[in-house]
Design a protein around this motif. Structure first.
Motif, mmCIF file in Angstrom:
data_model
loop_
_atom_site.group_PDB
_atom_site.id
_atom_site.type_symbol
_atom_site.label_atom_id
_atom_site.label_comp_id
_atom_site.label_asym_id
_atom_site.label_seq_id
_atom_site.Cartn_x
_atom_site.Cartn_y
_atom_site.Cartn_z
ATOM 1 N N GLN A 60 1.459 25.803 31.447
ATOM 2 C CA GLN A 60 1.615 25.922 29.642
ATOM 3 C C GLN A 60 1.390 27.619 29.690
ATOM 4 N N LEU A 61 0.780 27.967 31.085
ATOM 5 C CA LEU A 61 0.054 29.632 31.177
ATOM 6 C C LEU A 61 1.246 30.163 32.154
ATOM 7 N N GLU A 88 7.558 33.804 32.250
ATOM 8 C CA GLU A 88 9.150 34.002 30.869
ATOM 9 C C GLU A 88 8.629 35.180 30.857
ATOM 10 N N MET A 89 7.388 35.797 30.974
ATOM 11 C CA MET A 89 7.217 37.660 30.865
ATOM 12 C C MET A 89 7.915 37.861 31.770
ATOM 13 N N LYS A 106 0.527 37.275 22.214
ATOM 14 C CA LYS A 106 1.716 37.404 22.763
ATOM 15 C C LYS A 106 1.467 36.088 23.941
ATOM 16 N N LEU A 107 0.168 35.360 23.745
ATOM 17 C CA LEU A 107 0.119 34.907 25.418
ATOM 18 C C LEU A 107 -0.558 34.090 24.409
ATOM 19 N N GLN A 134 4.382 31.030 30.322
ATOM 20 C CA GLN A 134 4.749 31.963 30.258
ATOM 21 C C GLN A 134 4.303 33.200 31.170
ATOM 22 N N LEU A 179 6.114 28.045 23.602
ATOM 23 C CA LEU A 179 5.676 28.754 24.584
ATOM 24 C C LEU A 179 6.286 29.120 25.294
ATOM 25 N N GLY A 180 7.333 29.575 24.615
ATOM 26 C CA GLY A 180 8.677 30.631 25.668
ATOM 27 C C GLY A 180 9.332 29.845 26.715
#
Lengths: 343, 343
Positions: B169-170, B176-177, B307-308, B173, B199-200
């Protein structure tokens, strides 16, 4: 002018080990005329390379997403690298009598319409056949693979499989120059002898002897492997993974043990990538065509001074191309004969 | 002072899927006395991490050449990462009442004799449990794996398997950033929904649905995969290889689908390494312990600004550690329950 030509044609896609009946030696006539507007060459082929990647192209691949590894066209002449002499030229960069190497075809004469990727042969004091080997694609593969992927340093344990092959013997010699502890494997005792006596390998073994690869690796690698130059794939790769050192590097140049198989061997030990932080990277020398001029300057003086050797097997006559290719891909069985001239 | 302790003990090496009977909840007494000459800590554990690498350590490995992945000692308390409160300190860097995270054990109280690799918890305005997740090892794994191995750039097709897991999941993200086209897979529709809605992830799929992985990948990857963040191994890796783009990168963080198997799945498509010039590299966040201070500065503000995000599953009570661990490793079956608190 019309000339009598002979071509080796791939009759149909190959399944399993190639057989002579997969090829046809076809006689025909060819015109030496270069079409107007083309900057082509009409050449006579002198040496044709029998390279393992060609077996891959003899199979039927549904997605040909990598052009240079795309399937050959059945019923067509086989395309491959070779050394040729220019008979006629419509390209200002080449003239009659020049020797060139690059992509040509398995035939006596070839009309090459696209001269991109053809190289003029600059040094003719070494055998012309070298441009199908040490000064051609296998040389470039060894150079790129060794320098770009291996991160080899002095004292590293460096292992090359298929070490008596065109690429393997050169990679080995590069690693030896770097001061690595160099180990190679091959399929016959004669080749093992060649590696140790002439090609600078610190150790070498016949991986077929005893039929116990795990044991052979255990015996020949008292210290773990820092760099593995992969030419064979399959079970060899699977066993080698268990013998890799922490942060080991695997440069994947070929997987010749797999090319004749319908279902490729399963590799079970990839968890070693995590436990040993391995890096495994594949490459193709075809991506580095632009590096050829740089590469050629590196081995030429070493060759002249006999500091870099190259052991060739040359079969004479076009008809032998296909027979030789069958042999080549049955290397496990036939290298003994191939190497007889070197004993 | 003697205190009543409770420990989760690994009774014997685990074979196949872990069972509750592989663990024992043992009551004992523990002294809070720190031996003279030691710079140790006596701590009370608050949160204990259930990480997939621990399953690897529950098996019997003959060669324990990678210390951090070496087998646990049967009949001993299970060692793992956690968050704890200092009760007594003989180390000048820590004092009573401090919160720390690092290697501790699955028990109520632990005497930590070696404080190397323990971190003082600096930011307490975020949940303490985060130091067993986003601000602990999974966070570091995602950060190192993403930044050091993926070479991700804007517009890349980025695929994460086990995408609802702590690392996945991290990584997702982070990708995605970076502006990647982000696709994830998970084992339940609930998790797929979580990935897309919170979670984007641009796209996500339940890899179990339809039982046809090849088809699922074909449907969700209209463009080839530039980066694959590997958490599961096995058949998923084998299929993904066929969907990789030229010069694709595979960061190997875990292979959770393999940890309970006696004989690991065979991977058949490694020839893609050559045909697609792939790079596959394994890593362990344990090699990057020195990067923790650098890492912690990166997510903290993003967490505060939401944002996270980080989705946790917390089981209360030490007894649940082992039950939870069995569940965790049976994730394919049990995540639905694990995630019930988030629905």
């Amino acid at each position: 002018m019309m000339l009598a030509n002979k071509q080796v044609v791939l009759k149909n896609y190959v399944e399993g080990y190639p057989k002579e009946s997969d090829f046809e030696l076809r006689s025909s006539m060819i015109s030496s005329h270069i079409p107007q507007g083309s900057k082509g060459l009409f050449v006579k082929n002198l040496y044709l390379a029998c390279d393992p990647y060609m077996r891959h192209k003899m199979s039927h691949h549904i997605s040909n997403d990598v052009p240079l590894l795309a399937s050959f066209n059945p019923s067509s002449v086989i395309i491959g690298l070779g050394v040729a002499k220019v008979i006629k030229s419509a390209d200002a960069d080449f003239e009659e009598g020049d020797y060139i190497w690059g992509m040509t075809a398995w035939e006596v004469y070839t009309l090459i319409l696209n001269t991109n990727g053809l190289f003029m042969i600059k040094y003719t004091d070494v055998p012309l056949s070298y441009y199908a080997g040490i000064l051609g694609m296998p040389g470039l593969a060894a150079y790129i693979g060794f320098n770009n992927l291996c991160s080899a340093k002095e004292g590293d344990v460096f292992y090359v499989s298929y070490a008596a092959g065109g690429v393997g013997q050169l990679v080995g010699q590069f690693a030896e120059m770097k001061g690595c502890h160099l180990v190679g494997s091959a399929s016959t005792d004669e080749k093992v002898h060649l590696l140790k006596s002439q090609l600078g390998f610190d150790d070498a073994f016949n991986y077929k002897q005893g039929n116990d690869l795990a044991r052979a690796l255990k015996r020949h690698f008292l210290k773990s492997i820092d760099v593995y130059f992969e030419n064979v794939g399959g079970n060899m790769l699977d066993e080698v993974l268990l013998h890799m050192n922490l942060c080991g590097r695997i440069a994947v140049s070929g997987m010749i043990s797999q090319y004749n198989l319908k279902k490729l061997d399963g590799i079970h030990n990839l968890f070693c990538h995590i436990s040993k932080r391995l890096r495994m990277k594949g490459f193709s020398e075809f991506d580095f065509w632009h590096k050829v001029p740089e590469y050629l300057e590196f081995p030429i003086q070493l060759i002249r001074e006999k500091k870099l050797l190259f052991v060739e097997h040359i079969a004479e006559g076009l008809a032998k191309c296909c027979i030789n290719f069958c042999w080549y891909l049955l290397w496990a069985k036939c290298w003994k004969e191939d190497f007889s001239s070197f004993n």
